[in-house]
Design an enzyme around this catalytic site. Sequence first.
Site, PDB file in Angstrom:
ATOM      1  N   GLU A  40     -48.765 -59.976 -25.492  1.00 52.29           N
ATOM      2  CA  GLU A  40     -47.493 -59.850 -26.493  1.00 52.29           C
ATOM      3  C   GLU A  40     -47.743 -61.360 -27.363  1.00 52.29           C
ATOM      4  O   GLU A  40     -48.027 -62.110 -26.793  1.00 52.29           O
ATOM      5  CB  GLU A  40     -46.210 -59.637 -25.876  1.00 52.29           C
ATOM      6  CG  GLU A  40     -45.819 -60.153 -24.618  1.00 52.29           C
ATOM      7  CD  GLU A  40     -45.777 -61.860 -24.760  1.00 52.29           C
ATOM      8  OE1 GLU A  40     -45.352 -62.387 -25.636  1.00 52.29           O
ATOM      9  OE2 GLU A  40     -46.461 -62.505 -23.789  1.00 52.29           O
ATOM     10  N   GLY A  66     -48.424 -66.646 -22.790  1.00 54.91           N
ATOM     11  CA  GLY A  66     -48.295 -65.278 -23.321  1.00 54.91           C
ATOM     12  C   GLY A  66     -49.803 -64.525 -23.772  1.00 54.91           C
ATOM     13  O   GLY A  66     -50.686 -65.139 -23.259  1.00 54.91           O
ATOM     14  N   GLU A  67     -49.692 -63.805 -24.706  1.00 51.15           N
ATOM     15  CA  GLU A  67     -50.770 -62.983 -25.255  1.00 51.15           C
ATOM     16  C   GLU A  67     -51.616 -62.172 -24.376  1.00 51.15           C
ATOM     17  O   GLU A  67     -52.674 -61.501 -24.464  1.00 51.15           O
ATOM     18  CB  GLU A  67     -51.773 -64.243 -25.702  1.00 51.15           C
ATOM     19  CG  GLU A  67     -51.235 -65.159 -26.862  1.00 51.15           C
ATOM     20  CD  GLU A  67     -51.932 -66.266 -27.500  1.00 51.15           C
ATOM     21  OE1 GLU A  67     -53.302 -66.086 -27.172  1.00 51.15           O
ATOM     22  OE2 GLU A  67     -51.643 -67.141 -28.154  1.00 51.15           O
ATOM     23  N   GLY A  68     -51.247 -62.161 -23.157  1.00 49.71           N
ATOM     24  CA  GLY A  68     -52.291 -61.432 -21.933  1.00 49.71           C
ATOM     25  C   GLY A  68     -53.324 -62.476 -21.567  1.00 49.71           C
ATOM     26  O   GLY A  68     -54.183 -62.001 -20.709  1.00 49.71           O
ATOM     27  N   ILE A 110     -56.254 -65.716 -26.376  1.00 53.95           N
ATOM     28  CA  ILE A 110     -56.673 -64.507 -25.719  1.00 53.95           C
ATOM     29  C   ILE A 110     -58.026 -63.899 -26.547  1.00 53.95           C
ATOM     30  O   ILE A 110     -58.855 -63.392 -25.530  1.00 53.95           O
ATOM     31  CB  ILE A 110     -55.501 -63.562 -25.992  1.00 53.95           C
ATOM     32  CG1 ILE A 110     -55.700 -62.290 -25.157  1.00 53.95           C
ATOM     33  CG2 ILE A 110     -55.390 -63.279 -27.660  1.00 53.95           C
ATOM     34  CD1 ILE A 110     -56.081 -62.403 -23.723  1.00 53.95           C
TER      35      ILE A 110
END
Length: 336
Positions: free
Chosen positions: A163, A303-305, A105
Amino acid sequence: MLPELNSLATFRSHLTEAPAPDAAARAGCEARNGQLTKPPGALGQLEEVAIWYGSWRGTNRPQITAPQVIVFAGNHGVTARGVSAFPSEVTVQMVANFKAGGAAINQLARLAGARMDVHALDLDHPTGDFTSGPAMSEAELLAALQTGWNAVDPQADLLVVGEMGIGNTTSAAAICHALYGGAAGDWTGRGTGVDDAGLELKTQVVAEGVALHPVTDGLEVLGRLGGREVAAMAGAIAAARVLRIPVILDGFICCAAAACLAQIADGALDHAIAGHQSAESAHASLLDRLGKTPLLSLGLRLGEGSGAALAIQVLKGAVACHSGMATFAEAGVADG
């Protein structure tokens, strides 16, 4: 400016009373789009998202100059049931990696020219195991929502929330099962990569949690089955709605947080588009429930955006074409 968030009732009222997009700006965007040097509809979905973006920013010639990416991290008590392929310690380790600039990210946010912020929510105190009680008390839920609410920069012109939290696909699956029904297996996927036995256990845990908490209200579902980072994402998405900041939604967990908002108020996600369809098995069904068409589908499941941050580039391209292209009149090109 963003109003104060001091209770769950206030959160609900802020969301239900949030402003609509600018109708005049939308009309201006549509008119401009019809005059650009291209056949009608030739840029497909790019045209739609550029008009959508301009309507929320209140201009018919929008620009994206200040995107913000926020990553929230939390730990889940339900991981004690063995639902993840990784231990909870990984959450803390990954937060350090985010802050050091070493995660995916970080690279994608930098590439998009986005400010990136990281908020770790009480990692030393996991939420409760939702198969034996609520994940969070009302006070804990409010605190997590406030973290997300206050993390949004009012000067941002685009928001991505991501997240990190071992066990949070289990939480997201339980949220979706509670909100939309069906079988627990319809919403439960492999997350970090659990094997067949792990998936069976995870599905059982989701079913147990929803059976213990037979609620459908978005805030109650979020508090009883969610996680601090999931609630913080919901808080940030809601704050962006109040500020009329467009949002690009990330994967399954982010969309589960968003789904809680959609249950609370009609139109709560009108300011949001789906950045991508992830490889998590239930994400496509969730996007369908939310009425969102993803910009990308690349098999991502990090995830992580990360998927939403990558999609910033697509939205920037859409806006650049809309605002930067010449009209037929300006270019001296015959329009038919």
